[in-house]
Design a protein around this motif. Structure first.
Motif, PDB file in Angstrom:
ATOM      1  N   PRO A 117     -33.695  42.711  59.096  1.00  0.00           N
ATOM      2  CA  PRO A 117     -32.541  42.915  59.981  1.00  0.00           C
ATOM      3  C   PRO A 117     -31.211  42.583  59.321  1.00  0.00           C
ATOM      4  N   VAL A 118     -31.225  41.869  58.189  1.00  0.00           N
ATOM      5  CA  VAL A 118     -29.974  41.466  57.535  1.00  0.00           C
ATOM      6  C   VAL A 118     -29.589  42.438  56.429  1.00  0.00           C
ATOM      7  N   ASP A 119     -30.491  42.631  55.450  1.00  0.00           N
ATOM      8  CA  ASP A 119     -30.131  43.482  54.315  1.00  0.00           C
ATOM      9  C   ASP A 119     -30.699  44.890  54.426  1.00  0.00           C
ATOM     10  N   HIS A 120     -31.432  45.181  55.519  1.00  0.00           N
ATOM     11  CA  HIS A 120     -32.014  46.508  55.771  1.00  0.00           C
ATOM     12  C   HIS A 120     -33.001  46.924  54.688  1.00  0.00           C
ATOM     13  N   GLY A 121     -33.528  45.979  53.946  1.00  0.00           N
ATOM     14  CA  GLY A 121     -34.489  46.291  52.900  1.00  0.00           C
ATOM     15  C   GLY A 121     -35.867  46.583  53.480  1.00  0.00           C
ATOM     16  N   PHE A 122     -36.570  47.553  52.888  1.00  0.00           N
ATOM     17  CA  PHE A 122     -37.907  47.920  53.338  1.00  0.00           C
ATOM     18  C   PHE A 122     -38.953  46.996  52.732  1.00  0.00           C
ATOM     19  N   ARG A 123     -39.974  46.647  53.524  1.00  0.00           N
ATOM     20  CA  ARG A 123     -41.096  45.849  53.056  1.00  0.00           C
ATOM     21  C   ARG A 123     -42.390  46.503  53.534  1.00  0.00           C
ATOM     22  N   LEU A 124     -43.235  46.887  52.597  1.00  0.00           N
ATOM     23  CA  LEU A 124     -44.514  47.515  52.926  1.00  0.00           C
ATOM     24  C   LEU A 124     -45.511  46.426  53.307  1.00  0.00           C
ATOM     25  N   ILE A 125     -45.940  46.409  54.587  1.00  0.00           N
ATOM     26  CA  ILE A 125     -46.818  45.334  55.061  1.00  0.00           C
ATOM     27  C   ILE A 125     -48.160  45.888  55.520  1.00  0.00           C
TER      28      ILE A 125
ATOM     29  N   PHE B  41     -46.284  49.338  45.136  1.00  0.00           N
ATOM     30  CA  PHE B  41     -45.799  50.582  45.741  1.00  0.00           C
ATOM     31  C   PHE B  41     -44.304  50.502  46.042  1.00  0.00           C
ATOM     32  N   ALA B  42     -43.853  49.378  46.618  1.00  0.00           N
ATOM     33  CA  ALA B  42     -42.438  49.254  46.993  1.00  0.00           C
ATOM     34  C   ALA B  42     -41.548  49.302  45.757  1.00  0.00           C
ATOM     35  N   VAL B  43     -41.971  48.655  44.684  1.00  0.00           N
ATOM     36  CA  VAL B  43     -41.178  48.665  43.446  1.00  0.00           C
ATOM     37  C   VAL B  43     -41.093  50.083  42.893  1.00  0.00           C
TER      38      VAL B  43
ATOM     39  N   VAL C 256     -37.870  42.054  43.264  1.00  0.00           N
ATOM     40  CA  VAL C 256     -37.650  42.525  44.632  1.00  0.00           C
ATOM     41  C   VAL C 256     -36.722  43.733  44.603  1.00  0.00           C
ATOM     42  N   PRO C 257     -37.201  44.910  45.030  1.00  0.00           N
ATOM     43  CA  PRO C 257     -36.316  46.087  45.095  1.00  0.00           C
ATOM     44  C   PRO C 257     -35.187  45.837  46.083  1.00  0.00           C
ATOM     45  N   ARG C 258     -33.973  46.235  45.714  1.00  0.00           N
ATOM     46  CA  ARG C 258     -32.815  46.035  46.590  1.00  0.00           C
ATOM     47  C   ARG C 258     -32.203  47.347  47.035  1.00  0.00           C
ATOM     48  N   GLY C 259     -32.408  48.402  46.275  1.00  0.00           N
ATOM     49  CA  GLY C 259     -31.716  49.652  46.543  1.00  0.00           C
ATOM     50  C   GLY C 259     -32.095  50.316  47.848  1.00  0.00           C
ATOM     51  N   LEU C 260     -33.363  50.174  48.281  1.00  0.00           N
ATOM     52  CA  LEU C 260     -33.765  50.792  49.541  1.00  0.00           C
ATOM     53  C   LEU C 260     -32.942  50.251  50.682  1.00  0.00           C
ATOM     54  N   GLY C 261     -32.707  48.959  50.660  1.00  0.00           N
ATOM     55  CA  GLY C 261     -31.880  48.360  51.692  1.00  0.00           C
ATOM     56  C   GLY C 261     -30.469  48.907  51.652  1.00  0.00           C
ATOM     57  N   ARG C 262     -29.917  49.032  50.442  1.00  0.00           N
ATOM     58  CA  ARG C 262     -28.567  49.562  50.310  1.00  0.00           C
ATOM     59  C   ARG C 262     -28.505  51.000  50.827  1.00  0.00           C
ATOM     60  N   ALA C 263     -29.533  51.797  50.500  1.00  0.00           N
ATOM     61  CA  ALA C 263     -29.536  53.192  50.945  1.00  0.00           C
ATOM     62  C   ALA C 263     -29.566  53.281  52.459  1.00  0.00           C
ATOM     63  N   LEU C 264     -30.417  52.485  53.067  1.00  0.00           N
ATOM     64  CA  LEU C 264     -30.534  52.535  54.523  1.00  0.00           C
ATOM     65  C   LEU C 264     -29.285  51.987  55.190  1.00  0.00           C
ATOM     66  N   GLU C 265     -28.709  50.935  54.612  1.00  0.00           N
ATOM     67  CA  GLU C 265     -27.490  50.364  55.175  1.00  0.00           C
ATOM     68  C   GLU C 265     -26.377  51.410  55.151  1.00  0.00           C
TER      69      GLU C 265
END
Length: 536
Positions: A168-176, A188-190, A505-514
């Motif tokens: 909810p803060v950085d909008h980063g995706f986490r495959l659970i 997979f996430a990386v 930890v991938p960060r770009g997915l969060g940036r893209a979604l944000e």
């Protein structure tokens, strides 16, 4: 027209017009006749079926079964089979058969009907009940989402299902939650982030952006042709799938994740599929929200307890230790004035003074660990530097901290997780490694600016990772923290060669979604314009 002729005409009309399939099968198990409804159910023309292998007598006495059919388990009293039509679509049939003799020959009169959708609805209803129970009673978000993903695969026949949560803060995706995928999907996430950086189009991002279901038909072929997806070609290529559906997870108008379903060839996702996925997505969203509320509650309670202990230690024990140090120092000065008449007393007082000063230092370090105010005020890098300095001073270690910047662009909610990871890694160095120096690196990975890197390397004894007893060295805790951040933990070590603990930890997915979901943010041109049910 005679009554007999009238009866035959009526019977013929019934056979031609009934919605159920009617087939006459000879003693060799070949179709002799199939009515029009049966041809439609079996996906073949009336001219194609006669003479082809069909139903044959089951020697176990269970009636007739199509030669190419798979029997369905004993859920129903009525015999049921599952068979594949010429167009590749699987159907489930309920059937009845009766032995008849015509002109001295044995035949079987078989009536059957397509119950594919009815059985699918039954499985979906059962799956919904099981997932509701899992969401209500599971103490683990990962376990609950894995149950949901598994139920989707079982109820719909999807090749694989993913449930991806969004911070909810950085909008980063986490495959659970994951089901149906090959075993080697830990990274997979990386790899997905690597694909995004190469220009890959992420349809699940569009699902969140448009707040609607996105369907991408023949998506596998599209991905396997696209060089931007090369990092995932191996994992996605081994999965038997064709079409892709992404269903966003929302709770109180807030995006919390995406449910991704990968459908096998010849299964074109229809309205019933989308309705079921949407229902399961709602279950997953509730599970995510419940876990977050529980985690927030536990986190606040733990933080308040740490702060309370830190205050108590500071206000009582540390003050008493400091007071004791002053008294010992005063006693030392008195001995100095009296002269060196009792060397043993002088040595004892000196040792006591050193011990009290060391204890005060240790107490300050403990209070800092419990309540690192500098983490909140000055950020992760400065907090790690100060903590490393206290450990180095107490344990006679050389610790160097390397950071890309004094303040890193990461959410405050993640900073404490990174801090605790480094803290645990340093604790392991002090307790187990016997090292002389430690190197700590924090920042973007040199080979991938979209990936956050935290690395702790020592020159100590190293160890055999395969020989570590379960639960030792804090590796389980560190791995869980890394996964919660949406990344992975790597431990590189061998006896006599030191140890490197690395978190990526991938960060770009969060940036893209944000960028896509922010106010007025449209995002890249290729990510705009997805609509509900729009094919890729």
């Amino acid at each position: 027209m005679t009554p007999d002729r009238l009866g035959l005409a009526t019977l013929t009309s019934i056979i031609l017009d009934v919605p159920e399939g009617i087939a006459v099968v000879d003693e060799d198990g070949l179709y002799h006749y199939v009515n029009p409804a049966g041809c439609r159910i079996l996906g073949a023309s009336p001219e194609e079926l006669p003479g082809r292998s069909a139903f044959r007598r089951d020697t176990a006495g269970n009636g007739h079964r199509p030669a190419s059919a798979a029997p369905v388990g004993g859920e129903h009293a009525i015999p049921t089979v599952r068979l594949r039509r010429p167009d590749g679509r699987w159907v489930e049939l309920e059937y009845h058969d009766t032995s008849i003799v015509v002109a001295g020959r044995d035949f079987a009169l078989v009536t059957f009907r397509d119950v594919t959708e009815a059985r699918r609805r039954e499985r979906q209803l059962a799956a919904f009940g099981r997932t509701a129970s899992s969401v209500a009673f599971s103490g683990s978000l990962r376990k609950a989402l894995e149950v949901i993903a598994g139920e989707v695969v079982r109820a719909t026949g999807t090749a694989g299902t993913q449930i991806v949560t969004m911070d909810p803060v950085d909008h980063g995706f986490r495959l659970i939650g994951l089901a149906g995928f090959p075993e080697d999907t830990d990274d997979f996430a990386v790899r997905l982030e690597q694909c995004r950086q190469r220009g890959a189009r992420l349809r699940m991002v569009e699902a969140v952006r448009t707040r609607s279901v996105v369907i991408a038909r023949h998506r596998k072929a599209e991905i396997m042709r696209d060089p931007a997806w090369e990092p995932l070609h191996g994992q996605m290529g081994r999965l038997d799938w064709d079409s892709f559906v992404a269903v966003p997870l929302f709770v109180r108008d807030q995006a919390v994740g995406v449910l991704n379903a990968f459908y096998p060839p010849q299964h074109d996702p229809g309205d019933s599929d989308i309705a079921f996925l949407s229902t399961m997505a709602d279950q997953a969203a509730v599970a995510v929200q419940n876990a977050r509320l529980l985690a927030d509650s536990k986190g606040r309670a733990a933080l308040e307890e740490r702060h309370r202990i830190a205050r108590d230690l500071h206000d009582s024990i540390q003050q008493e230790l400091f007071s004791m140090t002053l008294h010992v120092r005063a006693l030392q000065l008195s001995i100095d004035r009296l002269g060196d008449t009792q060397p043993s007393i002088r040595r004892s007082v000196t040792e006591l003074l050193e011990l009290s000063q060391s204890t005060v230092s240790d107490m300050r370090s403990l209070i800092f660990e419990l309540r690192p105010a500098v983490l909140r005020e000055q950020g992760l890098v400065e907090a790690v530097r100060r903590y490393a300095a206290t450990v180095a001073a107490r344990k006679d270690l050389r610790i160097d901290v390397h950071a890309g910047a004094d303040r890193l662009d990461i959410p405050a909610s993640a900073e404490e997780d990174y801090y605790r990871l480094i803290q645990e890694a340093l604790h392991n160095v002090v307790k187990h490694a016997g090292a002389d120096s430690v190197q700590i690196e924090i920042g973007c990975a040199s080979w991938d600016k979209g990936t956050m890197l935290v690395e702790v390397t020592d020159d100590g004894a190293g160890f055999d990772p395969d020989a570590v007893p379960p639960g030792h060295l804090g590796l389980v805790t560190m791995r869980e923290r890394a996964e919660w951040l949406g990344g992975q933990l790597e431990v590189l070590t061998a006896p006599g060669r030191g140890t490197t603990v690395r978190v990526l930890v991938p960060r770009g997915l969060g940036r893209a979604l944000e960028r896509l979901s922010g106010p007025g943010g449209a995002g890249p041109a290729e990510d705009v314009g997805a609509t509900s049910r729009r094919p890729a």
